[in-house]
Design an enzyme around this catalytic site. Structure first.
Site, PDB file in Angstrom:
ATOM      1  N   TRP A   9       0.821  -1.204   0.000  1.00  0.00           N
ATOM      2  CA  TRP A   9       0.000   0.000   0.000  1.00  0.00           C
ATOM      3  C   TRP A   9       0.858   1.258   0.000  1.00  0.00           C
ATOM      4  O   TRP A   9       0.581   2.224  -0.710  1.00  0.00           O
ATOM      5  CB  TRP A   9      -0.959  -0.046   1.168  1.00  0.00           C
ATOM      6  N   GLY A  45     -10.070   3.995   3.453  1.00  0.00           N
ATOM      7  CA  GLY A  45     -11.121   3.791   2.470  1.00  0.00           C
ATOM      8  C   GLY A  45     -10.908   2.541   1.642  1.00  0.00           C
ATOM      9  O   GLY A  45      -9.895   1.847   1.765  1.00  0.00           O
ATOM     10  N   LYS A  52     -13.583  -3.887   9.754  1.00  0.00           N
ATOM     11  CA  LYS A  52     -13.979  -4.553   8.498  1.00  0.00           C
ATOM     12  C   LYS A  52     -13.054  -5.717   8.175  1.00  0.00           C
ATOM     13  O   LYS A  52     -13.476  -6.689   7.510  1.00  0.00           O
ATOM     14  CB  LYS A  52     -14.023  -3.539   7.357  1.00  0.00           C
ATOM     15  N   SER A 109      -8.540  -9.343  -1.411  1.00  0.00           N
ATOM     16  CA  SER A 109      -8.571  -9.121   0.028  1.00  0.00           C
ATOM     17  C   SER A 109      -7.833 -10.220   0.786  1.00  0.00           C
ATOM     18  O   SER A 109      -8.191 -11.397   0.710  1.00  0.00           O
ATOM     19  CB  SER A 109     -10.026  -9.057   0.516  1.00  0.00           C
ATOM     20  N   ASN A 145      -7.704 -10.600   4.101  1.00  0.00           N
ATOM     21  CA  ASN A 145      -8.512 -11.118   5.206  1.00  0.00           C
ATOM     22  C   ASN A 145      -9.579 -12.083   4.699  1.00  0.00           C
ATOM     23  O   ASN A 145      -9.861 -13.099   5.332  1.00  0.00           O
ATOM     24  CB  ASN A 145      -9.137  -9.941   5.955  1.00  0.00           C
ATOM     25  N   VAL A 159       0.620  -9.206   5.568  1.00  0.00           N
ATOM     26  CA  VAL A 159      -0.071  -9.155   6.849  1.00  0.00           C
ATOM     27  C   VAL A 159      -1.579  -9.117   6.620  1.00  0.00           C
ATOM     28  O   VAL A 159      -2.066  -8.377   5.772  1.00  0.00           O
ATOM     29  CB  VAL A 159       0.360  -7.912   7.661  1.00  0.00           C
TER      30      VAL A 159
END
Length: 338
Positions: A11, A141, A196, A259, A261, A284
């Site tokens: 990111w 976001g 989330k 994603s 997660n 992570v």
């Protein structure tokens, strides 16, 4: 603007690439800072971050720093400092930057592991402990790093109690492909960004067990209710959770194939152990590390979060994936309360 991004993960790299590209406002000088000397050498030689952001070349204008170099030297002359590390590394960086005279913002989402306290903290709470005078905020976001780096349309929210921090983040990153909205509810934005991730594990589990789209929609909707209840109890504005950092981030993380997660939930549904699921990512997955803190904080506030509680029981190995879903669907009837 002179902008430095501290942390060369996916990111942080994507945001640095976006700000340094021709899509951004002209005149930005962007530096990507990597603490590890070996990583810095690899970034410099390849002019790409092949480990975390494969297929994306660095713009010619993007500068690289770090390694053996001093952090104090690296941030000199910068107009904006961005922390782009996992939450576990943020406290030390905020302590080092406590006297910075320019805005500081973080991309980190989640809760810190407890440090001499009963529960983990979000980053704005860490900042209140170690850098109270810092003008700071968060950029959050619904955003996958690969899409931002490629210039695909994305919308983010810049949250801070300080107007100059919000303005700096908008000036730094707003572009024809990256829209940045300002928000003064940093508590709500951070709660949405943290919780989330936990709920995305639940939806990944649901999809992995092939329970159908109805079940996924139910989990997302009731998950949003859990986020809102916790956020409001912590002082957030309820309307924040219908925006980008609430509903938007939850939908993306719970349904998007990129994603991390969600991938954990999918792997657990396939019978993999938690260790195997995490090891397969290479990145992570913050939801794994902050789920217990989410449940602990909710319990301390008297907030009911059954989906999050089910995720913790699953991660702890106290129930199987099938039992986790059965526990949620087998709850007694009740009124729909947001």
């Amino acid at each position: 603007m002179n902008i430095i991004v501290l942390g060369a993960g996916a990111w942080g790299t994507a945001l640095a690439v976006s700000a340094a590209s021709s899509r951004a406002a002209p005149g930005h000088q962007v530096t990507l800072w990597a603490r590890d000397a070996a990583q810095l050498e690899t970034l410099q030689s390849a002019r790409a971050n092949s480990r975390y952001l494969p297929g994306i070349s660095f713009p010619d204008s993007l500068k690289l720093a770090g390694g053996e170099g001093s952090l104090d030297e690296a941030v000199k002359g910068q107009d904006l400092i961005i922390i782009a590390t996992p939450v576990s590394a943020v406290r030390g960086l905020l302590q080092s930057l406590a006297n910075a005279s320019v805005p500081v913002a973080w991309l980190s989402k989640g809760f810190e592991a407890p440090v001499n306290q009963p529960f983990g903290l979000m980053v704005h709470e860490i900042r209140a402990q170690v850098a109270i005078n810092l003008r700071a905020g968060v950029l959050s976001g619904p955003s996958f790093a690969q899409e931002v780096a490629k210039g695909q349309p994305t919308a983010l929210v810049a949250a801070s109690e300080h107007a100059d921090v919000r303005d700096a983040l908008v000036r730094a990153f707003h572009s024809p492909t990256l829209r940045v909205y300002a928000n003064d509810d940093i508590v709500g934005v951070e709660v949405g960004g943290a919780v989330k991730n936990v709920l995305a594990i639940a939806t990944g589990l649901c999809d992995g067990l092939q329970l159908g789209l109805n079940a996924r929609a139910a989990l997302i909707t009731r998950g949003l209710a859990e986020i809102t209840r916790l956020g409001v109890a912590l002082g957030a504005k309820a309307e924040t959770f219908t925006g980008l950092s609430g509903l938007g981030d939850l939908v993306l993380t719970a349904t998007g194939d990129l994603s991390r997660n969600r991938k954990v939930g999918l792997a657990l549904a396939q019978g993999k152990t938690l260790a195997e699921a995490v090891a397969s990512l290479g990145h992570v997955a913050e939801g794994v590390y902050c789920a217990r803190t989410v449940v602990q904080r909710a319990a301390g506030l008297g907030i009911e979060m059954p989906i999050s509680q089910g995720v913790v029981a699953l991660l702890d190995g106290r129930i199987t994936p099938t039992e986790a879903v059965a526990a949620l669907m087998g709850r007694g009837p009740t009124a729909e309360v947001l």
